[in-house]
Design a protein around this motif. Structure first.
Motif, PDB file in Angstrom:
ATOM      1  N   HIS A 268       0.914  -1.181  -0.070  1.00 57.18           N
ATOM      2  CA  HIS A 268      -0.063  -0.093   0.027  1.00 57.18           C
ATOM      3  C   HIS A 268       0.753   1.309  -0.203  1.00 57.18           C
ATOM      4  CE1 HIS A 268      -3.189   2.574   0.818  1.00 57.18           C
ATOM      5  NE2 HIS A 268      -2.714   3.260   1.807  1.00 57.18           N
ATOM      6  N   ARG A 269       2.047   1.245   0.553  1.00 57.62           N
ATOM      7  CA  ARG A 269       3.019   2.334   0.719  1.00 57.62           C
ATOM      8  C   ARG A 269       3.807   2.325  -0.483  1.00 57.62           C
ATOM      9  NH1 ARG A 269       2.674   5.389   5.678  1.00 57.62           N
ATOM     10  NH2 ARG A 269       4.008   6.685   4.549  1.00 57.62           N
ATOM     11  N   GLY A 270       3.581   1.341  -1.456  1.00 59.35           N
ATOM     12  CA  GLY A 270       4.628   1.496  -2.558  1.00 59.35           C
ATOM     13  C   GLY A 270       6.017   0.650  -2.377  1.00 59.35           C
ATOM     14  N   HIS A 271       5.835  -0.346  -1.583  1.00 59.39           N
ATOM     15  CA  HIS A 271       7.091  -0.912  -1.196  1.00 59.39           C
ATOM     16  C   HIS A 271       6.694  -2.503  -1.080  1.00 59.39           C
ATOM     17  CE1 HIS A 271       9.297   2.644  -0.310  1.00 59.39           C
ATOM     18  NE2 HIS A 271       8.406   2.937   0.262  1.00 59.39           N
ATOM     19  N   PRO A 272       6.383  -3.266  -2.267  1.00 57.73           N
ATOM     20  CA  PRO A 272       5.897  -4.743  -2.058  1.00 57.73           C
ATOM     21  C   PRO A 272       7.435  -5.455  -1.831  1.00 57.73           C
ATOM     22  CG  PRO A 272       6.155  -3.880  -4.436  1.00 57.73           C
ATOM     23  CD  PRO A 272       6.117  -2.647  -3.612  1.00 57.73           C
ATOM     24  N   LEU A 273       7.108  -6.451  -1.191  1.00 60.06           N
ATOM     25  CA  LEU A 273       8.313  -7.417  -0.854  1.00 60.06           C
ATOM     26  C   LEU A 273       8.802  -7.912  -2.079  1.00 60.06           C
ATOM     27  CD1 LEU A 273       6.728  -9.494   2.180  1.00 60.06           C
ATOM     28  CD2 LEU A 273       7.885  -7.343   1.992  1.00 60.06           C
ATOM     29  N   LEU A 274      10.080  -8.195  -1.913  1.00 56.43           N
ATOM     30  CA  LEU A 274      10.631  -9.048  -3.222  1.00 56.43           C
ATOM     31  C   LEU A 274      10.184 -10.491  -3.109  1.00 56.43           C
ATOM     32  CD1 LEU A 274      13.071  -6.623  -2.691  1.00 56.43           C
ATOM     33  CD2 LEU A 274      14.593  -8.475  -3.102  1.00 56.43           C
ATOM     34  N   ALA A 275       9.883 -10.790  -4.587  1.00 61.79           N
ATOM     35  CA  ALA A 275       9.215 -12.251  -4.786  1.00 61.79           C
ATOM     36  C   ALA A 275       7.868 -12.523  -4.243  1.00 61.79           C
ATOM     37  CB  ALA A 275      10.547 -13.197  -4.401  1.00 61.79           C
ATOM     38  N   ASP A 276       7.320 -11.227  -3.859  1.00 58.49           N
ATOM     39  CA  ASP A 276       5.757 -11.464  -3.434  1.00 58.49           C
ATOM     40  C   ASP A 276       4.876 -11.496  -4.647  1.00 58.49           C
ATOM     41  OD1 ASP A 276       3.465 -11.752  -2.151  1.00 58.49           O
ATOM     42  OD2 ASP A 276       3.712 -10.339  -0.618  1.00 58.49           O
ATOM     43  N   ALA A 277       4.705 -12.533  -5.536  1.00 56.67           N
ATOM     44  CA  ALA A 277       4.050 -12.486  -6.643  1.00 56.67           C
ATOM     45  C   ALA A 277       2.511 -12.251  -6.478  1.00 56.67           C
ATOM     46  CB  ALA A 277       3.978 -14.109  -7.485  1.00 56.67           C
ATOM     47  N   LEU A 278       2.021 -12.498  -5.211  1.00 55.04           N
ATOM     48  CA  LEU A 278       0.666 -12.228  -5.070  1.00 55.04           C
ATOM     49  C   LEU A 278       0.268 -10.580  -4.841  1.00 55.04           C
ATOM     50  CD1 LEU A 278      -2.308 -13.513  -4.549  1.00 55.04           C
ATOM     51  CD2 LEU A 278      -1.554 -13.162  -2.060  1.00 55.04           C
ATOM     52  N   TYR A 279       1.174  -9.972  -4.632  1.00 58.66           N
ATOM     53  CA  TYR A 279       1.059  -8.368  -4.343  1.00 58.66           C
ATOM     54  C   TYR A 279       2.208  -7.422  -5.306  1.00 58.66           C
ATOM     55  CZ  TYR A 279      -1.870  -9.680  -0.351  1.00 58.66           C
ATOM     56  OH  TYR A 279      -3.031 -10.255   0.244  1.00 58.66           O
ATOM     57  N   GLY A 280       2.500  -8.369  -6.134  1.00 59.48           N
ATOM     58  CA  GLY A 280       3.253  -7.524  -7.391  1.00 59.48           C
ATOM     59  C   GLY A 280       4.682  -7.384  -7.022  1.00 59.48           C
ATOM     60  N   GLY A 281       5.191  -8.039  -6.236  1.00 58.01           N
ATOM     61  CA  GLY A 281       6.655  -7.911  -5.957  1.00 58.01           C
ATOM     62  C   GLY A 281       7.644  -8.640  -6.698  1.00 58.01           C
ATOM     63  N   ALA A 282       8.412  -8.231  -7.728  1.00 60.11           N
ATOM     64  CA  ALA A 282       9.215  -8.983  -8.632  1.00 60.11           C
ATOM     65  C   ALA A 282      10.357  -9.673  -7.881  1.00 60.11           C
ATOM     66  CB  ALA A 282       9.903  -8.083  -9.514  1.00 60.11           C
ATOM     67  N   PRO A 283      10.568 -10.799  -8.102  1.00 62.58           N
ATOM     68  CA  PRO A 283      11.740 -11.586  -7.454  1.00 62.58           C
ATOM     69  C   PRO A 283      12.922 -10.846  -8.073  1.00 62.58           C
ATOM     70  CG  PRO A 283      10.910 -12.605  -9.667  1.00 62.58           C
ATOM     71  CD  PRO A 283      10.132 -11.483  -9.307  1.00 62.58           C
ATOM     72  N   ALA A 284      13.946 -10.945  -7.087  1.00 62.56           N
ATOM     73  CA  ALA A 284      15.361 -10.578  -7.220  1.00 62.56           C
ATOM     74  C   ALA A 284      16.265 -11.086  -6.074  1.00 62.56           C
ATOM     75  CB  ALA A 284      15.386  -9.206  -7.015  1.00 62.56           C
ATOM     76  N   LEU A 285      17.524 -11.010  -6.440  1.00 60.71           N
ATOM     77  CA  LEU A 285      18.497 -11.402  -5.406  1.00 60.71           C
ATOM     78  C   LEU A 285      18.429 -12.930  -5.285  1.00 60.71           C
ATOM     79  CD1 LEU A 285      18.744  -8.558  -2.822  1.00 60.71           C
ATOM     80  CD2 LEU A 285      20.348  -8.976  -4.682  1.00 60.71           C
ATOM     81  N   GLY A 286      17.873 -13.554  -6.059  1.00 59.02           N
ATOM     82  CA  GLY A 286      17.768 -15.112  -5.896  1.00 59.02           C
ATOM     83  C   GLY A 286      16.650 -15.688  -5.137  1.00 59.02           C
ATOM     84  N   LEU A 287      16.074 -14.881  -4.813  1.00 54.29           N
ATOM     85  CA  LEU A 287      14.653 -15.196  -3.922  1.00 54.29           C
ATOM     86  C   LEU A 287      13.524 -15.829  -4.823  1.00 54.29           C
ATOM     87  CD1 LEU A 287      14.536 -12.179  -1.372  1.00 54.29           C
ATOM     88  CD2 LEU A 287      15.005 -14.548  -0.828  1.00 54.29           C
TER      89      LEU A 287
END
Length: 332
Positions: A268-287
């Motif tokens: 909601h604050r524009g900071h999705p978690l890395l690799a959180d596909a459900l909420y739009g966070g792209a994978p990175a750093l091997g996660l």
């Protein structure tokens, strides 16, 4: 079941139980009233204690024979005089509350409570799609008396792909006391997360949450009068860069424990978690799973009254990603 689907099933049908395999075999003959009936509908009269969906699954598995031949089509139309034999295997739900030995990482345990460091990928409770291999199954094997406790002593949960600490009650007294502590917000929970974007100052997200009205597998922020209150405090621990995009390491303190709370609040604050596909966070750093770890857990022992504060280090995948952006450790 409607009366029309009971027609044609004799009340004195044969029954053979195989207790060792928890399988019951029933045999009956289709009478004139059942002529032309679909196989799955007819079976709901022969085995009314099972749902039609479960009976359809049994048909697909080849557990139903018509005149000695296994049929796998639920829509097959029956004829009067045919002999039906069905192998009534238990539902997946009925198999769920079973002990399954597995390696569990306990960071604290006595005769009243246990605190387990749950790995990412382990489901907490049996549910559709995961009727076995869950933390609950492992707890039943580790502590057989858990079979007599609500949810085998589990008083709170973590998402499947979130790692970290969970407290479990081993007696009814402990389960009751821990449940009350959670309801009173007296259980202290802190998380470590990696998010997209720059988080360089502490922030508090206080937004009510409810089930997403569009996607039932998601949660969403909501007006206060439509959702449940939720507050997350977020503290920065470092900012790095991945392929030209900022990534922040953060320390999150929960004041409430809503489903997906940290994931939704940060998104909601524009900071999705890395690799959180459900909420739009792209994978990175091997996660390959959401970058969230329950790192610290504090509560009052339900019997001794001792204040316990426990900590779990980052698992290997998050530790590697954490080091990749040079973030600092969780403060003491």
């Amino acid at each position: 079941m409607d009366a029309e689907y009971r027609v044609g099933v004799p009340e004195d049908f044969e029954t053979e139980a195989d207790e060792a395999q928890e399988v019951e075999r029933r045999v009956a003959e289709v009478d004139a009233a059942g002529h032309g009936e679909r196989l799955d509908r007819w079976l709901t009269g022969l085995a009314p204690e099972f749902s039609r969906n479960h009976l359809q699954a049994l048909i697909e598995r080849g557990c139903v024979q018509v005149d000695g031949r296994a049929l796998t089509k639920s829509a097959h139309k029956l004829r009067a005089g045919q002999r039906i034999e069905v192998e009534l295997q238990p539902t997946d739900e009925s198999r769920a509350f079973r002990a399954e030995p597995m390696a569990l990482d306990f960071v604290y345990e006595d005769e009243h409570v246990a605190v387990v460091n749950k790995p990412a990928g382990l489901v907490v409770h049996p549910a559709a799609g995961n009727w076995s291999g869950t933390l609950m199954n492992g707890l039943l094997a580790h502590h057989p008396a858990a079979a007599g406790l609500p949810r085998a002593g589990i008083v709170h949960r973590l998402d499947k792909d979130t790692s970290g600490l969970m407290v479990v009650g081993k007696t009814l007294e402990a389960v009751t006391a821990l449940t009350r502590q959670i309801a009173a917000r007296e259980v202290h929970r802190e998380y470590l997360a990696l998010t997209w974007g720059r988080v360089e100052e502490p922030l508090t997200v206080e937004q009510a949450l409810r089930r997403d009205p569009v996607s039932r597998v998601k949660m969403a922020v909501a007006p206060a009068n439509l959702g449940k209150p939720a507050r997350t405090d977020v503290y920065p621990l470092g900012v790095g860069e991945v392929q030209g995009r900022a990534v922040s390491a953060v320390h999150c303190v929960l004041h409430t424990g809503r489903t997906h709370q940290i994931r939704v609040h940060l998104t909601h604050r524009g900071h999705p978690l890395l690799a959180d596909a459900l909420y739009g966070g792209a994978p990175a750093l091997g996660l390959v799973r959401q970058a969230l770890h329950a790192a610290r857990l504090g509560f009052t022992h339900p019997v001794t009254g001792e204040v316990l504060s426990l900590r779990a280090p980052l698992p290997a995948d998050m530790a590697s990603a954490w080091a990749g952006i040079g973030a600092s450790d969780l403060p003491d």
